[in-house]
Design an enzyme around this catalytic site. Sequence first.
Site, PDB file in Angstrom:
ATOM      1  N   SER A  28       0.815  -1.220   0.000  1.00  0.00           N
ATOM      2  CA  SER A  28       0.000   0.000   0.000  1.00  0.00           C
ATOM      3  C   SER A  28       0.844   1.264   0.000  1.00  0.00           C
ATOM      4  O   SER A  28       0.308   2.369   0.046  1.00  0.00           O
ATOM      5  CB  SER A  28      -0.926   0.014   1.217  1.00  0.00           C
ATOM      6  OG  SER A  28      -0.172  -0.031   2.425  1.00  0.00           O
ATOM      7  N   ASN A 115      -2.285  -2.231  13.506  1.00  0.00           N
ATOM      8  CA  ASN A 115      -3.737  -2.022  13.480  1.00  0.00           C
ATOM      9  C   ASN A 115      -4.124  -0.709  14.149  1.00  0.00           C
ATOM     10  O   ASN A 115      -4.895   0.087  13.601  1.00  0.00           O
ATOM     11  CB  ASN A 115      -4.455  -3.192  14.151  1.00  0.00           C
ATOM     12  CG  ASN A 115      -4.291  -4.486  13.392  1.00  0.00           C
ATOM     13  OD1 ASN A 115      -3.703  -4.510  12.314  1.00  0.00           O
ATOM     14  ND2 ASN A 115      -4.792  -5.576  13.953  1.00  0.00           N
ATOM     15  N   THR A 160     -39.070  26.535 -10.558  1.00  0.00           N
ATOM     16  CA  THR A 160     -39.360  25.177 -10.122  1.00  0.00           C
ATOM     17  C   THR A 160     -39.511  24.355 -11.394  1.00  0.00           C
ATOM     18  O   THR A 160     -40.058  24.837 -12.391  1.00  0.00           O
ATOM     19  CB  THR A 160     -40.649  25.077  -9.280  1.00  0.00           C
ATOM     20  OG1 THR A 160     -41.769  25.526 -10.076  1.00  0.00           O
ATOM     21  CG2 THR A 160     -40.554  25.939  -8.025  1.00  0.00           C
ATOM     22  N   HIS A 161     -38.985  23.134 -11.376  1.00  0.00           N
ATOM     23  CA  HIS A 161     -38.984  22.281 -12.573  1.00  0.00           C
ATOM     24  C   HIS A 161     -38.246  22.945 -13.733  1.00  0.00           C
ATOM     25  O   HIS A 161     -38.515  22.642 -14.901  1.00  0.00           O
ATOM     26  CB  HIS A 161     -40.411  21.919 -13.004  1.00  0.00           C
ATOM     27  CG  HIS A 161     -41.254  21.370 -11.900  1.00  0.00           C
ATOM     28  ND1 HIS A 161     -41.193  20.059 -11.498  1.00  0.00           N
ATOM     29  CD2 HIS A 161     -42.177  21.964 -11.097  1.00  0.00           C
ATOM     30  CE1 HIS A 161     -42.049  19.856 -10.496  1.00  0.00           C
ATOM     31  NE2 HIS A 161     -42.642  21.002 -10.229  1.00  0.00           N
ATOM     32  N   SER A 282     -12.972  25.762 -27.910  1.00  0.00           N
ATOM     33  CA  SER A 282     -13.201  24.544 -28.675  1.00  0.00           C
ATOM     34  C   SER A 282     -12.050  24.326 -29.641  1.00  0.00           C
ATOM     35  O   SER A 282     -11.474  25.287 -30.159  1.00  0.00           O
ATOM     36  CB  SER A 282     -14.512  24.658 -29.456  1.00  0.00           C
ATOM     37  OG  SER A 282     -14.606  23.647 -30.437  1.00  0.00           O
ATOM     38  N   LYS A 288     -16.678  29.314 -29.442  1.00  0.00           N
ATOM     39  CA  LYS A 288     -17.142  28.671 -28.203  1.00  0.00           C
ATOM     40  C   LYS A 288     -16.413  29.195 -26.967  1.00  0.00           C
ATOM     41  O   LYS A 288     -15.220  29.469 -26.989  1.00  0.00           O
ATOM     42  CB  LYS A 288     -16.949  27.158 -28.285  1.00  0.00           C
ATOM     43  CG  LYS A 288     -17.804  26.454 -29.308  1.00  0.00           C
ATOM     44  CD  LYS A 288     -19.279  26.492 -28.948  1.00  0.00           C
ATOM     45  CE  LYS A 288     -19.594  25.693 -27.706  1.00  0.00           C
ATOM     46  NZ  LYS A 288     -19.327  24.250 -27.859  1.00  0.00           N
ATOM     47  N   GLU A 295     -18.433  22.234 -15.334  1.00  0.00           N
ATOM     48  CA  GLU A 295     -18.791  20.876 -15.734  1.00  0.00           C
ATOM     49  C   GLU A 295     -17.979  19.845 -14.965  1.00  0.00           C
ATOM     50  O   GLU A 295     -18.496  18.783 -14.576  1.00  0.00           O
ATOM     51  CB  GLU A 295     -18.580  20.713 -17.240  1.00  0.00           C
ATOM     52  CG  GLU A 295     -19.588  21.515 -18.071  1.00  0.00           C
ATOM     53  CD  GLU A 295     -19.262  21.510 -19.551  1.00  0.00           C
ATOM     54  OE1 GLU A 295     -18.228  20.909 -19.939  1.00  0.00           O
ATOM     55  OE2 GLU A 295     -20.031  22.101 -20.333  1.00  0.00           O
ATOM     56  N   LYS A 330      -8.128   3.967   2.445  1.00  0.00           N
ATOM     57  CA  LYS A 330      -7.379   5.217   2.297  1.00  0.00           C
ATOM     58  C   LYS A 330      -7.573   5.888   0.946  1.00  0.00           C
ATOM     59  O   LYS A 330      -7.759   7.102   0.867  1.00  0.00           O
ATOM     60  CB  LYS A 330      -5.889   4.956   2.553  1.00  0.00           C
ATOM     61  CG  LYS A 330      -5.618   4.511   3.976  1.00  0.00           C
ATOM     62  CD  LYS A 330      -4.253   3.901   4.139  1.00  0.00           C
ATOM     63  CE  LYS A 330      -4.215   3.020   5.368  1.00  0.00           C
ATOM     64  NZ  LYS A 330      -5.085   1.844   5.248  1.00  0.00           N
TER      65      LYS A 330
END
Length: 468
Positions: A28, A115, A160-161, A282, A288, A295, A330
């Site tokens: 590890s 441990n 809303t929506h 872009s 763009k 995002e 971890k």
Amino acid sequence: MSESKTNTLWGGRFAAGPDALMAAINASIGFDRRLYACDIAGSRAHAAMLADCGIISEEDAAAIGQGLDTILQEIESGDFEFSAALEDIHMNIEARLADLIGPAAGRLHTARSRNDQVATDLRLWVRDAIDGLDADLKDLQSALLDKAEAHADTLMPGFTHLQSAQPVTYGHHMLAYVAMVGRDRARLSDARTRVNESPLGAAALAGTSFPVDRAQTAAALGFDRPMANSLDAVSARDFALEFLAACAICATHLSRLAEEIVVWSSAQFGFVGLSDSFSTGSSIMPQKRNPDAAELVRAKAGRIVGALTGLAVVMKGLPLAYSKDMQEDKEPVFDAADNLAVCIRAMTGMIGEMTVNEDRLLAAASAGFATATDLADWLVRELGLPFRDAHRATGALVRLAEERGVELAGLTLEQMQTVEPRVTGAVFDVLSVQYSVASRTSFGGTAPDNVRAAAVAARAALAARSGR
């Protein structure tokens, strides 16, 4: 490979070394090396306690302390040689300590197991991560408050929506996220109280026969207390799950804000503009301006939620006490903490540099029959209609306005009276978005004076919490 770089931890029990594949799956050090500072701090506290309790000599404790100081310097300077053959950060440090100070290094592990050692290290790391995330979230709250104060009077559509519902202020919208981030900070703070207990001294699972002072090591490491049950101390990972749960909820909040930024910054909405610092272009379309930072914040929420889910699945079937499965605790913790910190900082930068198109917001707030509820409330208040009757009448008036291609305020009084004959010219006073927003003075409402007062209170709370 030298003796010190080969894991002889269980050399007395096994005649041969592990298969290469076993070594690969078992090691590890590739990720738990991040625990080095926590591991060294725990070892320092443990060695000092062993000497104070007469379990090792003061000379050995001093040599161990000096050796650990050297190792810390080597790691931080990049001069430390990590070995996969030594499996983990604990054995890498212990082997180097033996190189530096000889047999005295072997006394460090008295009354301790890997441990309780790893459980202690991870708690220390999570505690530090919580403190760092809290500072980042405070900065985000401050950036949101700056926007809320600057735009307490800026009108925008409330949705809303994702449909225009009622007008609100941009400042009110920002304050919603201030409150959400405040709860994120509270969750992390609450989780910290359960993180901040020391497993050190629980040894493998049953405690130790040596006369250790667990309260001393707990205090030395800044823990509130030693954990009360040795089995629980080495096998509990609910503190990591709770930390990940708080991270996942916070990431979800950031993702919702990121989604709004993506939508708002589009040409179709045009509510806000992102700075060059948090946009990309872009490869083929020169016009763009892509909201990539937002995002990616949105996407990383899935990664952080996945870390929580992954560790929960690892833990769900484990009997007490320690199993090697718990080595998988971890990476999700590290990954979630790293990605959340980046997301918070990116969001703070985006909010701070974001421009607000007030004209576009006002035009959008004025469209979509956003004052229909104000009209219904007026029919209840002025004409005494039951709200359901007022709702139906308002719906009929909205339909009439749609047919004529106007907003509610564009209907004539005579046209309104074809639906409800008792309507008077006073109704037009409530059909502006300015009136609608100014009238929402109930506690927590969007009226500009409310927003200003709420921002002042939030700013004071932020300062008070920072001063603790």
